[in-house]
Design a protein around this motif. Structure first.
Motif, PDB file in Angstrom:
ATOM      1  N   ASP A  30       0.799  -0.938  -0.043  1.00 23.63           N
ATOM      2  CA  ASP A  30      -0.029   0.021  -0.036  1.00 23.63           C
ATOM      3  C   ASP A  30       0.857   1.358  -0.017  1.00 23.63           C
ATOM      4  N   GLU A  31       1.761   1.238   0.792  1.00 25.97           N
ATOM      5  CA  GLU A  31       2.857   2.514   0.819  1.00 25.97           C
ATOM      6  C   GLU A  31       3.312   2.637  -0.275  1.00 25.97           C
ATOM      7  N   GLU A  32       3.905   1.406  -1.281  1.00 28.85           N
ATOM      8  CA  GLU A  32       4.554   1.739  -2.383  1.00 28.85           C
ATOM      9  C   GLU A  32       3.693   2.281  -3.482  1.00 28.85           C
ATOM     10  N   ALA A  33       2.419   1.782  -3.548  1.00 29.83           N
ATOM     11  CA  ALA A  33       1.303   2.192  -4.309  1.00 29.83           C
ATOM     12  C   ALA A  33       1.193   3.479  -4.093  1.00 29.83           C
ATOM     13  N   GLU A  34       1.020   4.142  -2.934  1.00 29.58           N
ATOM     14  CA  GLU A  34       0.669   5.541  -2.837  1.00 29.58           C
ATOM     15  C   GLU A  34       1.923   6.317  -3.216  1.00 29.58           C
ATOM     16  N   GLU A  35       3.018   5.904  -2.836  1.00 30.57           N
ATOM     17  CA  GLU A  35       4.455   6.643  -3.489  1.00 30.57           C
ATOM     18  C   GLU A  35       4.183   6.791  -4.860  1.00 30.57           C
ATOM     19  N   LEU A  36       3.964   5.699  -5.590  1.00 33.54           N
ATOM     20  CA  LEU A  36       3.929   5.804  -7.135  1.00 33.54           C
ATOM     21  C   LEU A  36       2.879   6.828  -7.556  1.00 33.54           C
ATOM     22  N   LYS A  37       1.520   6.675  -6.842  1.00 36.72           N
ATOM     23  CA  LYS A  37       0.611   7.478  -7.186  1.00 36.72           C
ATOM     24  C   LYS A  37       0.883   8.874  -7.310  1.00 36.72           C
ATOM     25  N   ALA A  38       1.602   9.109  -6.150  1.00 35.30           N
ATOM     26  CA  ALA A  38       2.088  10.661  -5.790  1.00 35.30           C
ATOM     27  C   ALA A  38       2.860  11.311  -6.810  1.00 35.30           C
ATOM     28  N   ALA A  39       3.946  10.129  -7.274  1.00 37.79           N
ATOM     29  CA  ALA A  39       4.926  10.508  -8.241  1.00 37.79           C
ATOM     30  C   ALA A  39       4.233  11.102  -9.290  1.00 37.79           C
ATOM     31  N   LEU A  40       3.148  10.298 -10.018  1.00 36.22           N
ATOM     32  CA  LEU A  40       2.655  10.587 -11.142  1.00 36.22           C
ATOM     33  C   LEU A  40       1.731  11.801 -11.217  1.00 36.22           C
ATOM     34  N   VAL A  41       1.182  12.137  -9.928  1.00 38.23           N
ATOM     35  CA  VAL A  41       0.477  13.522  -9.784  1.00 38.23           C
ATOM     36  C   VAL A  41       1.702  14.470  -9.992  1.00 38.23           C
ATOM     37  N   GLU A  42       2.605  14.151  -9.242  1.00 37.15           N
ATOM     38  CA  GLU A  42       3.784  15.428  -9.218  1.00 37.15           C
ATOM     39  C   GLU A  42       4.325  15.729 -10.616  1.00 37.15           C
ATOM     40  N   LEU A  43       4.480  14.489 -11.247  1.00 38.14           N
ATOM     41  CA  LEU A  43       4.936  14.617 -12.740  1.00 38.14           C
ATOM     42  C   LEU A  43       4.033  14.778 -13.954  1.00 38.14           C
ATOM     43  N   ARG A  44       2.598  14.867 -13.456  1.00 36.37           N
ATOM     44  CA  ARG A  44       1.472  14.805 -14.339  1.00 36.37           C
ATOM     45  C   ARG A  44       1.414  13.853 -15.503  1.00 36.37           C
ATOM     46  N   ILE A  45       1.749  12.669 -15.132  1.00 33.84           N
ATOM     47  CA  ILE A  45       1.456  11.555 -16.088  1.00 33.84           C
ATOM     48  C   ILE A  45       0.493  10.529 -15.740  1.00 33.84           C
ATOM     49  N   SER A  46      -0.268  10.213 -16.605  1.00 33.21           N
ATOM     50  CA  SER A  46      -1.249   9.337 -16.354  1.00 33.21           C
ATOM     51  C   SER A  46      -0.480   7.954 -16.409  1.00 33.21           C
ATOM     52  N   PRO A  47      -1.054   6.921 -15.467  1.00 30.18           N
ATOM     53  CA  PRO A  47      -0.348   5.763 -15.347  1.00 30.18           C
ATOM     54  C   PRO A  47      -0.495   4.912 -16.954  1.00 30.18           C
ATOM     55  N   ASP A  48      -1.892   5.353 -17.561  1.00 30.51           N
ATOM     56  CA  ASP A  48      -2.240   4.484 -18.754  1.00 30.51           C
ATOM     57  C   ASP A  48      -1.338   5.037 -19.922  1.00 30.51           C
ATOM     58  N   ASN A  49      -0.590   5.881 -19.829  1.00 28.94           N
ATOM     59  CA  ASN A  49       0.497   6.479 -20.905  1.00 28.94           C
ATOM     60  C   ASN A  49       1.700   5.831 -21.100  1.00 28.94           C
ATOM     61  N   PHE A  58      20.139   1.909 -13.437  1.00 24.10           N
ATOM     62  CA  PHE A  58      21.259   2.180 -13.028  1.00 24.10           C
ATOM     63  C   PHE A  58      20.960   2.827 -11.745  1.00 24.10           C
ATOM     64  N   PHE A  59      22.010   3.149 -10.691  1.00 25.70           N
ATOM     65  CA  PHE A  59      21.766   3.564  -9.416  1.00 25.70           C
ATOM     66  C   PHE A  59      21.582   5.083  -9.521  1.00 25.70           C
ATOM     67  N   GLY A  60      20.656   5.761  -9.011  1.00 26.81           N
ATOM     68  CA  GLY A  60      20.318   7.101  -9.452  1.00 26.81           C
ATOM     69  C   GLY A  60      19.244   7.756  -8.526  1.00 26.81           C
ATOM     70  N   THR A  61      18.834   9.086  -9.017  1.00 26.35           N
ATOM     71  CA  THR A  61      17.532   9.586  -8.278  1.00 26.35           C
ATOM     72  C   THR A  61      16.576   9.628  -9.195  1.00 26.35           C
ATOM     73  N   PRO A  62      15.343   9.508  -8.912  1.00 20.74           N
ATOM     74  CA  PRO A  62      14.218   9.426  -9.923  1.00 20.74           C
ATOM     75  C   PRO A  62      13.955  10.783 -10.318  1.00 20.74           C
ATOM     76  N   ASP A  63      13.154  11.075 -11.241  1.00 22.87           N
ATOM     77  CA  ASP A  63      12.611  12.397 -11.653  1.00 22.87           C
ATOM     78  C   ASP A  63      11.559  12.974 -10.824  1.00 22.87           C
ATOM     79  N   CYS A  64      11.285  12.114  -9.841  1.00 18.97           N
ATOM     80  CA  CYS A  64      10.211  12.677  -8.615  1.00 18.97           C
ATOM     81  C   CYS A  64      10.783  12.805  -7.574  1.00 18.97           C
ATOM     82  N   ALA A  65      10.061  13.341  -6.396  1.00 22.67           N
ATOM     83  CA  ALA A  65      10.736  13.616  -5.315  1.00 22.67           C
ATOM     84  C   ALA A  65      11.014  11.912  -4.734  1.00 22.67           C
ATOM     85  N   GLY A  66      12.106  11.648  -4.399  1.00 20.29           N
ATOM     86  CA  GLY A  66      12.562  10.243  -3.837  1.00 20.29           C
ATOM     87  C   GLY A  66      13.825  10.130  -3.531  1.00 20.29           C
ATOM     88  N   LEU A  67      14.291   9.165  -2.571  1.00 18.69           N
ATOM     89  CA  LEU A  67      15.553   8.715  -2.493  1.00 18.69           C
ATOM     90  C   LEU A  67      16.372   8.062  -3.598  1.00 18.69           C
TER      91      LEU A  67
END
Length: 80
Positions: A30-49, A58-67
């Motif tokens: 549930d926590e991971e799903a909420e994190e993903l949903k928040a990232a998609l809202v932040e990025l303004r991308i529909s999961p259907d796209n 690769f090891f790096g930082t995502p384009d959304c807020a995150g570690l």
């Protein structure tokens, strides 16, 4: 005139691939799903796209807020 479909890429956590590409959220708690949903809202991308994910990660930082973590490049369709 015919419409041209446009695509872009975004770097996100690799373990989100099944949810974004196959619409299979069963691998996320549930926590991971909420994190993903928040990232998609932040990025303004529909999961259907989302249409593809790179096979390379690769090891790096995502384009959304995150570690930093294991990241993959996802291709998504841009909505007009």
């Amino acid at each position: 005139m015919s419409a041209t479909t446009k695509f872009d890429t975004v770097d996100l956590y690799s373990h989100w691939a099944s949810a974004l590409i196959n619409n299979d959220w069963s691998g996320l708690d549930d926590e991971e799903a909420e994190e993903l949903k928040a990232a998609l809202v932040e990025l303004r991308i529909s999961p259907d796209n989302f249409v593809d994910v790179s096979g390379d990660t690769f090891f790096g930082t995502p384009d959304c807020a995150g570690l930093p973590g294991d990241i993959a490049t996802y291709t998504y369709r841009i909505e007009d």
